[in-house]
Design an enzyme around this catalytic site. Structure first.
Site, PDB file in Angstrom:
ATOM      1  N   HIS A  51     -22.129  29.615  33.591  1.00 25.54           N
ATOM      2  CA  HIS A  51     -23.172  28.401  34.319  1.00 25.54           C
ATOM      3  C   HIS A  51     -22.392  27.930  35.624  1.00 25.54           C
ATOM      4  CE1 HIS A  51     -26.173  28.246  31.120  1.00 25.54           C
ATOM      5  NE2 HIS A  51     -24.957  28.238  30.237  1.00 25.54           N
ATOM      6  N   GLU A  63     -23.465  29.252  19.166  1.00 25.46           N
ATOM      7  CA  GLU A  63     -24.483  28.362  20.109  1.00 25.46           C
ATOM      8  C   GLU A  63     -25.932  28.381  19.698  1.00 25.46           C
ATOM      9  OE1 GLU A  63     -23.525  28.533  24.407  1.00 25.46           O
ATOM     10  OE2 GLU A  63     -23.042  30.287  23.905  1.00 25.46           O
ATOM     11  N   ASP A 121     -26.364  24.173  23.518  1.00 24.08           N
ATOM     12  CA  ASP A 121     -27.446  25.416  23.123  1.00 24.08           C
ATOM     13  C   ASP A 121     -27.873  25.396  21.732  1.00 24.08           C
ATOM     14  OD1 ASP A 121     -28.061  27.050  25.349  1.00 24.08           O
ATOM     15  OD2 ASP A 121     -25.963  27.070  25.595  1.00 24.08           O
ATOM     16  N   ARG A 166     -14.563  32.421  30.565  1.00 26.78           N
ATOM     17  CA  ARG A 166     -15.932  32.527  29.946  1.00 26.78           C
ATOM     18  C   ARG A 166     -16.741  33.748  30.839  1.00 26.78           C
ATOM     19  NH1 ARG A 166     -20.468  28.326  27.810  1.00 26.78           N
ATOM     20  NH2 ARG A 166     -20.727  27.833  29.935  1.00 26.78           N
ATOM     21  N   ASP A 194      -9.212  43.262  33.861  1.00 31.23           N
ATOM     22  CA  ASP A 194      -8.409  43.984  34.969  1.00 31.23           C
ATOM     23  C   ASP A 194      -7.978  42.966  36.059  1.00 31.23           C
ATOM     24  OD1 ASP A 194      -8.753  46.511  33.824  1.00 31.23           O
ATOM     25  OD2 ASP A 194     -10.240  47.377  35.286  1.00 31.23           O
TER      26      ASP A 194
END
Length: 273
Positions: free
Chosen positions: A52, A156, A182, A77, A91
């Protein structure tokens, strides 16, 4: 001779080694400078968000570099539970990942496979080209990488709550993180993450996961709610976000110095995320 470096402890290690809950905050601005400021705050952990927030690979890399060396552990996240995105974040050198919207044990197992090299998983091998191994300056990175990564999944939805025992029982999932916003929407209570039914569901999740022996965390910007979840057994809690702190603090300045006495200022108690 090249300088040899060692992999750093993971968020899994931090939780296991600490006797108290770990307190952290979101970094959602996309700014490496802001991330570095937050890294020196004295908090335990930061969540660098790409779901977000205006973050791509380059800005995520910059923020990981900016907070490196501070006494704080960063989690990243992912925007979605996608194997390719997970590979790219690993990576970059993200050792600790949070995967949003994990509703089933099958999804959780897929993410476990995504963070592990074969034969235990499906992570693509490109360590010689990647910051993760410090460009092959971490000895035996391929052999040890699976132990230097921690994986957390996010609960969520009502489906995830119904499946929480199975999700928490997946080997390789190091902990669960509950997203009340959520979850509230999934329960038909959009924008009401402090509704008694939502709070009760979060507390039940905390009890269930704790009983299974895995750490569980939660997002809670309201101090009273955060303290309630800590009392219920949450092991890691996000108590604020860089953008929310800036928004509320700037509104306070405006309310203090611009608005005439007696006019209502901003509602500083309103919930955020």
């Amino acid at each position: 001779m090249p300088i040899r470096v060692a992999a750093e402890p993971t968020f899994r290690d931090l939780l296991a080694d600490s006797e108290r809950a770990q307190i952290g905050m979101w970094v959602c601005s996309g700014s490496a400078l802001v991330a570095e400021i937050c890294a020196g705050s004295g908090l335990d952990w930061l969540l660098i968000d790409t779901e977000h927030s205006p973050n791509g690979l380059e800005s995520t890399l910059s923020q990981l570099q900016a907070v490196h060396g501070y006494p704080i552990v960063p989690l990243v996240r992912a925007p979605i539970g996608d194997r390719i995105i997970v590979k790219q974040l690993l990576d970059l050198g993200a050792q600790n990942l949070l995967i949003p919207m994990v509703d089933t044990a099958e999804q959780a197992r897929d993410m476990v496979a995504a963070v592990r090299y074969p034969p235990l998983g499906v992570r693509g091998v490109g360590s010689a080209l990647a910051r993760a191994s410090r460009w092959n300056r971490i000895d035996d990175y391929l052999a040890s990488a699976n132990e230097t990564i921690s994986l957390f999944v996010q609960i969520e939805t009502t489906d995830a709550v119904a499946n929480i025992t199975e999700i928490a029982s997946v080997d390789g999932v190091d902990g669960l993180f509950i997203g009340p916003s959520d979850l509230a929407a999934s329960m038909g209570l959009l924008g009401q993450q402090d509704h008694p039914d939502v709070v009760a569901s979060v507390e039940q999740c905390i009890r269930t996961v704790t009983a299974l022996g895995k750490p569980v965390g939660v997002n809670a910007f309201a101090p009273a709610t955060a303290k309630r979840y800590l009392a219920a057994g949450a092991r890691f809690v996000l108590v604020g976000a860089d953008v929310a702190i800036l928004a509320r603090a700037s509104e306070t300045l405006a309310a203090t110095f611009i608005r005439p006495t007696g006019l209502a200022g901003p509602d500083l108690s309103r919930p955020s995320y």
